[in-house]
Enzyme design. Sequence first.
Site, PDB file in Angstrom:
ATOM      1  N   GLU A 462       0.850  -1.314  -0.142  1.00 34.29           N
ATOM      2  CA  GLU A 462      -0.020  -0.145  -0.020  1.00 34.29           C
ATOM      3  C   GLU A 462       0.680   1.442  -0.029  1.00 34.29           C
ATOM      4  O   GLU A 462       0.173   2.400   0.468  1.00 34.29           O
ATOM      5  CB  GLU A 462      -0.997  -0.085   1.413  1.00 34.29           C
ATOM      6  CG  GLU A 462      -2.048  -1.063   1.108  1.00 34.29           C
ATOM      7  CD  GLU A 462      -3.172  -0.988   1.832  1.00 34.29           C
ATOM      8  OE1 GLU A 462      -2.936  -0.399   2.874  1.00 34.29           O
ATOM      9  OE2 GLU A 462      -4.230  -1.435   1.968  1.00 34.29           O
TER      10      GLU A 462
HETATM   11  C1  BMA Z   1      -4.915  -3.338   4.953  1.00 32.90           C
HETATM   12  C2  BMA Z   1      -3.689  -4.011   5.337  1.00 32.90           C
HETATM   13  C3  BMA Z   1      -3.439  -3.456   6.702  1.00 32.90           C
HETATM   14  C4  BMA Z   1      -4.399  -3.338   7.319  1.00 32.90           C
HETATM   15  C5  BMA Z   1      -5.568  -3.358   7.035  1.00 32.90           C
HETATM   16  C6  BMA Z   1      -6.951  -3.303   7.665  1.00 32.90           C
HETATM   17  O1  BMA Z   1      -4.848  -2.149   3.875  1.00 32.90           O
HETATM   18  O2  BMA Z   1      -2.848  -3.582   4.277  1.00 32.90           O
HETATM   19  O3  BMA Z   1      -2.248  -2.572   6.613  1.00 32.90           O
HETATM   20  O4  BMA Z   1      -4.188  -3.747   8.682  1.00 32.90           O
HETATM   21  O5  BMA Z   1      -5.911  -2.790   5.743  1.00 32.90           O
HETATM   22  O6  BMA Z   1      -6.966  -1.890   8.133  1.00 32.90           O
END
Ligand code: BMA
Length: 857
Positions: A462
């Site tokens: 991300e």
């Molecule tokens: C996603 C993951 C984590 C996170 C999850 C829940 O984007 O990549 O970084 O824990 O969301 O928010």
Amino acid sequence: MKYCQMVKQKWLTIFFMSIFIVVFTCPVFASRNESMKLELDLNSGWEFRQAGMTEWLPAQVPGCVHTDLLNAEKIPNPFAGDNEKDLQWIGKTAWEYRMSFDVKKEWLDHDRIQLEFDGLDTYADVFLNGQSIIRADNMFRKWAKDVKSSLNQGKNQLLIRFRSPIHEVLPIMEKMAYRLPASNDQGEKTSPHTRKAPYHFGWDWGPRYVTCGIWKPVRLEMWNDARIEDVHIKQKVARDRADLNLSVSISSVNSGKMVLIVESPDQEFKTVRKSVQLLKGENTAAVDVSIPNPVLWWPNGMGGQPLYDVRIRLKKDGNDIDSATKRIGIRTLELKQEPDQWGKSFTFVVNGIPIFAKGGNWIPADSFTPRVSDDKYRHLLESFQDANMNMVRVWGGGIYESDIFYDLCDEMGLLVWQDFMFACSMYPGHPRFLLNVRREAEEQVRRLRHHPSIALWCGNNEIETAWHHWGWQDRNPPSVWNDYESIFHELLPEVVQLQDPERTYWPSSPSSNGEADAGSQEIGDVHYWNVWHGAAPFEDYETHFPRFNSEFGFQSFPLIETVRTYASSEDENIESDVMKAHQKHPRGNELIREYMLLKFPEPKDFESFLIVSQILQAEGIRVGAEHLRRIMPQCMGSLYWQLNDCWPVASWSSIDYFGRWKALHYFARHFYANLLISPNEVDDGIDVFVVSDLREPTTGTLRARLMDFSGNVAKDTAHQINVAPRESRVYLHLPKNEWADMSDKKGSFLFFDLVQNGKTVASNRHFFVPVKEMVLPRPEISWVIEESSEGIRITLKSDVLARYVYLSIPGNEGRFSDNFFDLISREERVVVFQSVSSDLKDVKDKLVVQSIVDCFK
Ligand code: BMA
């Protein structure tokens, strides 16, 4: 876990433990041959103390300071209550570890003696007999040093000083004109500067425990002449054979002639001998072997997982000097990205067959990973296999997993989407940091590349999307993006190209590889978070058409047994301090409640709230996953967030910290099955899809029944269908005026099944209104319990429809073949219970059967 397997495993464990005790507790285990290398295991006899204190306490290696403090009863359970806030001092403190070992005179005659740490977490100064020998600064690298000249005959002392990762970085940050974003660090945002598991610094499902320690094994290796450092096996698969090209890295003390032998312990291919002329220093030797008529390795559900051992022996003057064995699988694997009517495909193709990737995201199985047992890994991965998954994403905020993890993925046909360990942060780009990252990436790629399960190397989690969409671009100097490019667009792809050219590198998840925005539905993978983070209704999943969905999720609470490990009875309220300490998402509890009350009545008590939260999560993810499968081949992957937990907590996981399946995991077993019936409400009625991931066509009778809750069938239809392989298609359309409009929407539903030779191979149901609008009768459920070869069989029957039937056996950790299912009025349903610790009487005495009506007043 299957009952018989568990029993077998237990005996195997005892057997191997005995071997372990015999072999490994003697400090040196020499091989048969005098000229083979010697290995001295240095994992026992360690002590630790807080730097500056006098008392030394026993330590475990591999281990970490938090578990050592816990074992020494110096701290309370870090996972209980709200202890986390009082234990933050540990991460801000320096710690010391020491041990001593004896060296025999004759060992000192070896050409090389190397001290090897498979992992040091993280800033560590290693001293041998008072002499500084290693300065470590990366948890993900091995640290080795030639120590021949520093060793004493007799007693030797090892001392390691671990500096606080937080205090190490704060002065660096003070000198900087800007702060690197690190959205999940709970506290000082030091994590980007340290090559250490990002989640140790806190995450939205995990505590902040900035631990340290000798987290992987340590040993002394002694050898003469030469040693095999690494073996890279490339494969070319043809119809009747697989050609293996081995590139063997050897370090040699002197130049000289040796012989390399490549053989199959199982006689799968002809032994090849090659004489090699080694030069002093590092050498690479190439050897080719060929496996005739190889049996191909397939992802789970598509075929078997045959694995071949390839043994490499190095000989000098007729004596074995060293050997190495790699276990490989024969298959082709590529990520097909080709222009098509929707943009560009994002499809994993194995042995020429496009695979719909079904699975989820893996986080480390503990905040303190050294204590994750092999049995725990096996239980979790078997749970994924049993839920018909074929892909696991090792997410970039955790660790590169242990060897056992990948070995099991190879055995179970679980493809691995492997992130490099970078997540939700921007990272420095100075030369020392880059060099450190390069070494880390090289080592990890070399360690893992022989696993047939590894499907993809992905740069990070991300970060690309965060830069463009989370306001980071506006708040940071452009050099921060240049540093990003140095790591994720230059360094890492270069390492993959050099070390593992057969695999694809993908810069970030999500990404469109620079061809479009990271969120594009036309190219690359997406993370879809309108449901949950964006508070959109579950139905919003059905309005998105990604090429590959590598994250979507919804939270739930663990079951009461798990909650009771961290909360006392006074805390049994989701707003209590302790329950809030075990909910790391700022709006988590509120969101669960809001979504819940849209679909369900208010649960009658705390325990019911936990159960309904799981049903809510399972239903939500089911909507998303079924949609993604229905739109195959436009979409070719569904990986939900997240599979597991690192401590007991309310989170997006489908299996909790203790390995207990939540309702979602039982649901996954259905929505990821190779044959899925998926009804979809459209304007003029209901389209009934059958999605097949089978490689062969199949047939069956697709039935639809419109029923009331007492089991009266208002309308039904049955069609013999030919199900096309690897295809999603509408096989039946139920016009609205004949089916939906005719019914009492609050008191009836549609039930679908696919029957093959009298056996139901898939089923699903469709309700017209949410539970809160239904008039659900209170069911009378009866059951018969008997022993069977697969486990304990429970045959259930209900007088009226029983929704979300939930079976439990208090105090028993076995597993049901199904749970949280709807029991159709007067139809029998068999559930098998598998466990090591229970007998028939235990199940008969303790079985509790509830359905969702028991959760409401
Ligand atoms: C996603 C993951 C984590 C996170 C999850 C829940 O984007 O990549 O970084 O824990 O969301 O928010």
